[in-house]
Design a protein around this motif. Structure first.
Motif, PDB file in Angstrom:
ATOM      1  N   ALA A 189       0.850  -1.188   0.000  1.00 47.15           N
ATOM      2  CA  ALA A 189       0.000   0.000   0.000  1.00 47.15           C
ATOM      3  C   ALA A 189       0.889   1.242   0.000  1.00 47.15           C
ATOM      4  O   ALA A 189       1.998   1.222   0.538  1.00 47.15           O
ATOM      5  N   ILE A 190       0.434   2.310  -0.610  1.00 45.13           N
ATOM      6  CA  ILE A 190       1.219   3.546  -0.649  1.00 45.13           C
ATOM      7  C   ILE A 190       0.436   4.682  -0.008  1.00 45.13           C
ATOM      8  O   ILE A 190      -0.794   4.707  -0.027  1.00 45.13           O
ATOM      9  N   GLY A 191       1.207   5.632   0.561  1.00 44.43           N
ATOM     10  CA  GLY A 191       0.621   6.810   1.164  1.00 44.43           C
ATOM     11  C   GLY A 191       0.575   7.968   0.191  1.00 44.43           C
ATOM     12  O   GLY A 191       0.968   7.843  -0.977  1.00 44.43           O
ATOM     13  N   PRO A 192       0.146   9.154   0.646  1.00 44.92           N
ATOM     14  CA  PRO A 192      -0.022  10.320  -0.238  1.00 44.92           C
ATOM     15  C   PRO A 192       1.258  10.759  -0.940  1.00 44.92           C
ATOM     16  O   PRO A 192       1.199  11.276  -2.059  1.00 44.92           O
ATOM     17  N   GLY A 193       2.428  10.562  -0.284  1.00 45.91           N
ATOM     18  CA  GLY A 193       3.686  11.003  -0.886  1.00 45.91           C
ATOM     19  C   GLY A 193       4.531   9.876  -1.427  1.00 45.91           C
ATOM     20  O   GLY A 193       5.731  10.044  -1.654  1.00 45.91           O
ATOM     21  N   ASP A 194       3.901   8.722  -1.680  1.00 44.72           N
ATOM     22  CA  ASP A 194       4.648   7.535  -2.091  1.00 44.72           C
ATOM     23  C   ASP A 194       4.369   7.148  -3.541  1.00 44.72           C
ATOM     24  O   ASP A 194       3.405   7.608  -4.160  1.00 44.72           O
ATOM     25  N   VAL A 195       5.231   6.250  -4.034  1.00 43.48           N
ATOM     26  CA  VAL A 195       5.134   5.761  -5.407  1.00 43.48           C
ATOM     27  C   VAL A 195       5.152   4.233  -5.370  1.00 43.48           C
ATOM     28  O   VAL A 195       5.943   3.638  -4.633  1.00 43.48           O
ATOM     29  N   LEU A 196       4.291   3.602  -6.156  1.00 42.67           N
ATOM     30  CA  LEU A 196       4.306   2.151  -6.308  1.00 42.67           C
ATOM     31  C   LEU A 196       4.996   1.815  -7.621  1.00 42.67           C
ATOM     32  O   LEU A 196       4.607   2.329  -8.683  1.00 42.67           O
ATOM     33  N   VAL A 197       6.020   0.969  -7.549  1.00 40.38           N
ATOM     34  CA  VAL A 197       6.816   0.623  -8.723  1.00 40.38           C
ATOM     35  C   VAL A 197       6.617  -0.846  -9.068  1.00 40.38           C
ATOM     36  O   VAL A 197       6.724  -1.713  -8.195  1.00 40.38           O
ATOM     37  N   ARG A 198       6.318  -1.109 -10.329  1.00 42.13           N
ATOM     38  CA  ARG A 198       6.339  -2.488 -10.824  1.00 42.13           C
ATOM     39  C   ARG A 198       7.797  -2.845 -11.092  1.00 42.13           C
ATOM     40  O   ARG A 198       8.426  -2.273 -11.981  1.00 42.13           O
ATOM     41  N   VAL A 199       8.348  -3.728 -10.306  1.00 43.37           N
ATOM     42  CA  VAL A 199       9.785  -4.012 -10.354  1.00 43.37           C
ATOM     43  C   VAL A 199      10.131  -4.784 -11.620  1.00 43.37           C
ATOM     44  O   VAL A 199       9.543  -5.837 -11.912  1.00 43.37           O
ATOM     45  N   ALA A 200      11.105  -4.262 -12.370  1.00 48.56           N
ATOM     46  CA  ALA A 200      11.646  -4.972 -13.529  1.00 48.56           C
ATOM     47  C   ALA A 200      12.981  -5.621 -13.201  1.00 48.56           C
ATOM     48  O   ALA A 200      13.344  -6.641 -13.785  1.00 48.56           O
ATOM     49  N   ALA A 201      13.713  -5.020 -12.267  1.00 53.54           N
ATOM     50  CA  ALA A 201      15.003  -5.575 -11.840  1.00 53.54           C
ATOM     51  C   ALA A 201      15.354  -5.017 -10.471  1.00 53.54           C
ATOM     52  O   ALA A 201      15.015  -3.880 -10.144  1.00 53.54           O
ATOM     53  N   CYS A 202      16.035  -5.838  -9.684  1.00 50.29           N
ATOM     54  CA  CYS A 202      16.551  -5.416  -8.380  1.00 50.29           C
ATOM     55  C   CYS A 202      17.936  -6.035  -8.238  1.00 50.29           C
ATOM     56  O   CYS A 202      18.061  -7.260  -8.193  1.00 50.29           O
ATOM     57  N   THR A 203      18.967  -5.206  -8.207  1.00 49.80           N
ATOM     58  CA  THR A 203      20.306  -5.748  -8.043  1.00 49.80           C
ATOM     59  C   THR A 203      20.566  -6.060  -6.568  1.00 49.80           C
ATOM     60  O   THR A 203      20.053  -5.397  -5.672  1.00 49.80           O
ATOM     61  N   VAL A 204      21.368  -7.091  -6.346  1.00 50.82           N
ATOM     62  CA  VAL A 204      21.716  -7.497  -4.985  1.00 50.82           C
ATOM     63  C   VAL A 204      22.818  -6.586  -4.465  1.00 50.82           C
ATOM     64  O   VAL A 204      23.850  -6.422  -5.116  1.00 50.82           O
ATOM     65  N   CYS A 205      22.594  -5.982  -3.307  1.00 47.72           N
ATOM     66  CA  CYS A 205      23.624  -5.153  -2.688  1.00 47.72           C
ATOM     67  C   CYS A 205      24.709  -6.060  -2.122  1.00 47.72           C
ATOM     68  O   CYS A 205      24.450  -6.896  -1.259  1.00 47.72           O
ATOM     69  N   ASN A 206      25.925  -5.875  -2.612  1.00 54.60           N
ATOM     70  CA  ASN A 206      27.042  -6.733  -2.208  1.00 54.60           C
ATOM     71  C   ASN A 206      27.411  -6.566  -0.742  1.00 54.60           C
ATOM     72  O   ASN A 206      28.179  -7.364  -0.211  1.00 54.60           O
ATOM     73  N   ARG A 207      26.882  -5.551  -0.103  1.00 55.88           N
ATOM     74  CA  ARG A 207      27.201  -5.320   1.303  1.00 55.88           C
ATOM     75  C   ARG A 207      25.960  -5.470   2.191  1.00 55.88           C
ATOM     76  O   ARG A 207      25.864  -6.387   2.989  1.00 55.88           O
ATOM     77  N   SER A 208      24.981  -4.586   2.020  1.00 58.15           N
ATOM     78  CA  SER A 208      23.837  -4.601   2.924  1.00 58.15           C
ATOM     79  C   SER A 208      23.011  -5.880   2.807  1.00 58.15           C
ATOM     80  O   SER A 208      22.732  -6.547   3.804  1.00 58.15           O
ATOM     81  N   ASP A 209      22.592  -6.233   1.589  1.00 62.12           N
ATOM     82  CA  ASP A 209      21.765  -7.432   1.434  1.00 62.12           C
ATOM     83  C   ASP A 209      22.470  -8.672   1.969  1.00 62.12           C
ATOM     84  O   ASP A 209      21.857  -9.518   2.627  1.00 62.12           O
ATOM     85  N   LEU A 210      23.775  -8.781   1.693  1.00 57.11           N
ATOM     86  CA  LEU A 210      24.517  -9.953   2.159  1.00 57.11           C
ATOM     87  C   LEU A 210      24.670  -9.943   3.672  1.00 57.11           C
ATOM     88  O   LEU A 210      24.595 -10.990   4.326  1.00 57.11           O
ATOM     89  N   ALA A 211      24.892  -8.768   4.260  1.00 52.32           N
ATOM     90  CA  ALA A 211      25.001  -8.682   5.719  1.00 52.32           C
ATOM     91  C   ALA A 211      23.675  -9.031   6.380  1.00 52.32           C
ATOM     92  O   ALA A 211      23.641  -9.755   7.383  1.00 52.32           O
ATOM     93  N   TYR A 212      22.564  -8.534   5.834  1.00 55.17           N
ATOM     94  CA  TYR A 212      21.257  -8.883   6.398  1.00 55.17           C
ATOM     95  C   TYR A 212      21.035 -10.393   6.330  1.00 55.17           C
ATOM     96  O   TYR A 212      20.517 -11.001   7.271  1.00 55.17           O
ATOM     97  N   TYR A 213      21.411 -10.995   5.213  1.00 59.13           N
ATOM     98  CA  TYR A 213      21.219 -12.435   4.996  1.00 59.13           C
ATOM     99  C   TYR A 213      22.050 -13.261   5.973  1.00 59.13           C
ATOM    100  O   TYR A 213      21.573 -14.237   6.554  1.00 59.13           O
ATOM    101  N   HIS A 214      23.303 -12.877   6.180  1.00 61.35           N
ATOM    102  CA  HIS A 214      24.205 -13.675   7.006  1.00 61.35           C
ATOM    103  C   HIS A 214      24.104 -13.368   8.498  1.00 61.35           C
ATOM    104  O   HIS A 214      24.474 -14.216   9.319  1.00 61.35           O
ATOM    105  N   TYR A 215      23.623 -12.174   8.859  1.00 60.67           N
ATOM    106  CA  TYR A 215      23.622 -11.788  10.275  1.00 60.67           C
ATOM    107  C   TYR A 215      22.220 -11.531  10.821  1.00 60.67           C
ATOM    108  O   TYR A 215      22.079 -11.003  11.915  1.00 60.67           O
TER     109      TYR A 215
END
Length: 331
Positions: free
Chosen positions: A22-48
């Motif tokens: 759901a989106i609020g008054p100042g938000d945008v809804l995006v139909r995702v075409a691609a999402c790159t994996v963050c080599n730092r944050s995403d991996l840290a969240y996954y492992h820790y």
């Protein structure tokens, strides 16, 4: 919609019937075409996940490109159907739809494929991180992963007279030369960076996120030089410094994070202009594309990295994964 979330430490879960955000008054809804994996944050969240509090609160899958599906009533800068990239969304991009605040959404040029466009999330970060680089500066960048390579390109655009870079991986240094580095140095460990790279730089950019590379940057800069913390310290969250050395040098320091919406909007605006002018290369940084169902394979490949282990701990990996920078995940 299909959506992948963290289900525990080193565990992800694919839901085939998740609700569209759901989106609020100042938000945008995006139909995702691609999402790159963050080599730092995403991996840290996954492992820790479950071991570090911040790994349960960050957005797992935050480097997004896609098409605007809907906008809140106060949104004026984009409209449905617009191609966009996203910096720091409200919900994960490892899904068919994601929500983001308007300030975090930037227009994506029509000639930039979505898989590369997702990498543009790094561009406003690099723009803000290099704001202290002046015309004619000598700049050192420690770490040539995706964010280090983006910082290299922006420092060149800012007019740096010399850019010297260091990394553990010779293949990554080859990419650095393609993107404009004047000098590359292969090091066997972060401890060797100051001896191999030299000293008296005007600016040193730490683009790894480890205590050793952070301290190396202090040794690289001249009196009253600038140290920039661009790497994310998710694994070693505390770093100690020799404050006598810092005081004697009279060093300046800043981070890459935009502290206010005004700073974020300014960095996004510059990033969009650079993207439309074709001033940054993204093809060199994108090295693979996987479907959403193969996210686990991407995580396993990217996890072959020494920086995912705390300093001083044994690691089976001495270099980053072979010939790998950004991996795009496409729903």
């Amino acid at each position: 919609m299909r959506h992948i979330s963290l289900a525990g430490r080193r565990r992800i879960r694919l839901d085939h019937d998740a609700p569209v955000p759901a989106i609020g008054p100042g938000d945008v809804l995006v139909r995702v075409a691609a999402c790159t994996v963050c080599n730092r944050s995403d991996l840290a969240y996954y492992h820790y996940y479950g071991l570090r509090d911040h790994c349960a609160t960050g957005c797992f899958g935050h480097e997004i490109a896609g098409t605007v599906a809907a906008v809140g009533e106060r949104v004026t800068s984009v409209e449905p159907g617009r191609r966009v990239f996203v910096r720091t969304p409200l919900t994960s991009g490892f899904a068919e739809f994601a929500a983001a605040r308007e300030v975090s959404v930037g227009a994506l040029p029509d000639d930039v494929p979505f898989e590369r466009g997702a990498i543009l999330q790094l561009l406003p970060l690099a723009v803000h991180a290099t704001r202290g680089v002046r015309l004619g500066d000598r700049v050192a960048i420690v770490g040539q992963g995706p964010v280090g390579l983006m910082a290299l390109q922006v420092a060149r655009l800012r007019g740096a007279a010399e850019i010297a870079v260091a990394d553990l991986d010779p293949w990554r240094l080859d990419q650095s030369m393609l993107l404009g580095a004047d000098r590359t140095v292969l090091v066997e460990s972060p401890h060797a960076v100051p001896d191999r790279l030299g000293a008296d730089f005007d600016v040193a950019v730490e683009a790894v996120g480890t205590p050793h590379t952070a301290r190396a940057c202090v040794d690289l800069v001249r009196q009253n030089g600038l140290v920039v913390f661009l790497g994310t310290h998710h694994v070693d969250t505390e770093v100690t410094f020799d404050m006598v050395k810092w005081e004697k040098k009279g060093l300046r320091v800043h981070s890459s994070a935009e502290p206010t919406d005004t700073a974020r909007a300014e960095a996004m605006a510059v990033a969009v202009r650079l993207a439309f002018a074709g001033r940054v290369r993204l093809d060199t940084i994108l090295t693979a594309t996987y479907p959403l169902e193969n996210l686990q394979e991407a995580l396993d490949r990217l996890s072959q990295s020494p920086t995912l282990h705390p300093a001083g701990h044994d690691t089976p990996h001495r270099t980053p994964p072979e010939k790998t920078l950004k991996i795009a995940i496409c729903p």
